[in-house]
Enzyme design. Structure first.
Site: not given
Ligand code: CP
Ligand code: NVA
Length: 300
Positions: A104, A287
């Site tokens: 990320r 998720r």
């Protein structure tokens, strides 16, 4: 065989994405039944986080543990990556020790460069440009609730951001129509829009975008890294809140999604996100299952 990465949804074919969503639904059922399934014993996932996270970190870490593997949290504060070690060197070193790496970060080019030098699969866990993992969860959630999304209409209300870009890609790959209502100055990337023009188009107002839509989606007005723009964005997005009145203009059985974290009273009214059409908690849970399906696919 060349190593497969997941930097955007475009890295998988339509058929692969479809199969992955169905597998995610199966994995969810298995998990809920308490079935032990450990296809990734002794495999290690590296998790590089240059931005904050709740869902992404917890889902990847829990998913690896459930699969019999392990995950290592790597923050730039504690690694040499944060002290300027070249991305190319970090990628070569980490991929000699790890089986799969999730990142990320800010610039999308960074993850592309990392992937170029990595000998193991790299997963995009959000960049400024895209958030493909969230789309896997969203598509799983839609499929569980309503079946195939092909031919349906989705309204994107708000910022033309990373989530919006991944929705544009999803529209083509999952074959739905995306209507985007974003204020001037906050429109999605024109190139991404242009390469998906059969499936995504801009609308002049939120009302135009949601009219009869099957799914209404929004996201925060200020993404991570845009904190100083908050005041200006609050002004620009003032007419873009998804409230009950807007939701009422969608199809009567329309669903509401939000990747979370949400700001009630800004991009979404509490009555919507906490109301009966909202599926955000399933969306968040998925998720876990969809990324397990992704890990299984990439390492399979
Ligand atoms: N939706 C999402 O990616 O949440 P986190 O930022 O908490 O990971
Ligand atoms: N657009 C948001 C998504 C958070 C999951 C951001 O980038 O901060």
């Amino acid at each position: 065989m060349a190593v497969r990465h997941f930097l955007t949804l475009n890295d998988l074919s339509r058929d692969e994405l479809r199969a992955l969503i169905l597998r995610a639904i199966e994995l969810r059922q298995m998990q809920h039944n308490g079935e032990i399934y450990q296809p990734l014993k002794n495999k290690v996932l590296g998790m590089v986080f240059e931005k904050s996270s709740t869902r992404t970190r917890v889902s990847f870490e829990a998913g690896m543990t459930q699969f019999g593997g392990h995950a290592i949290f790597l923050s730039p504060r504690d690694t040499q990556l944060g002290r300027g070690e070249p991305i190319e060197d970090s990628a070569r070193v980490m991929s000699r020790m790890l089986d799969v790496i999730m990142i990320r970060t800010f610039e999308h080019e960074k993850i592309e460069r990392f992937a170029e030098f990595s000998s193991v699969p790299v997963i995009n866990a959000l960049t400024d440009q895209y958030h493909p993992c969230q789309l896997l969860a969203d598509m799983q959630t839609w499929t569980e609730q309503r079946g195939d999304i092909a031919g349906r209409t989705v309204a994107w209300i708000g910022d033309g951001n990373n989530m919006c870009h991944s929705y544009i890609n999803a529209a083509r790959l999952f074959d739905f129509q995306l209507r985007i209502a974003a204020p001037e100055g906050y429109l999605p990337d024109t190139a991404i829009l242009a390469s998906n023009e059969d499936h995504a188009r801009l609308c002049a107002t939120p009302a135009e975008a949601v009219a009869g839509a099957d799914l209404v989606v929004t996201d925060v007005w200020s993404s991570m890294g845009q904190e100083e723009e908050q005041a200006a964005r609050e002004k620009a997005f003032a007419d873009y809140q998804v409230d009950a009145e807007l939701m009422a203009q969608a199809a009567p059985d329309a669903l509401f999604m939000h990747c979370l974290p949400a700001h009630r009273g800004e991009e979404v009214a509490a009555e919507v996100i906490d109301g009966p059409q909202s599926v955000v908690w399933d969306e968040a849970e998925n998720r876990l299952h969809s990324q397990k399906a992704l890990l299984e696919f990439l390492l399979g």
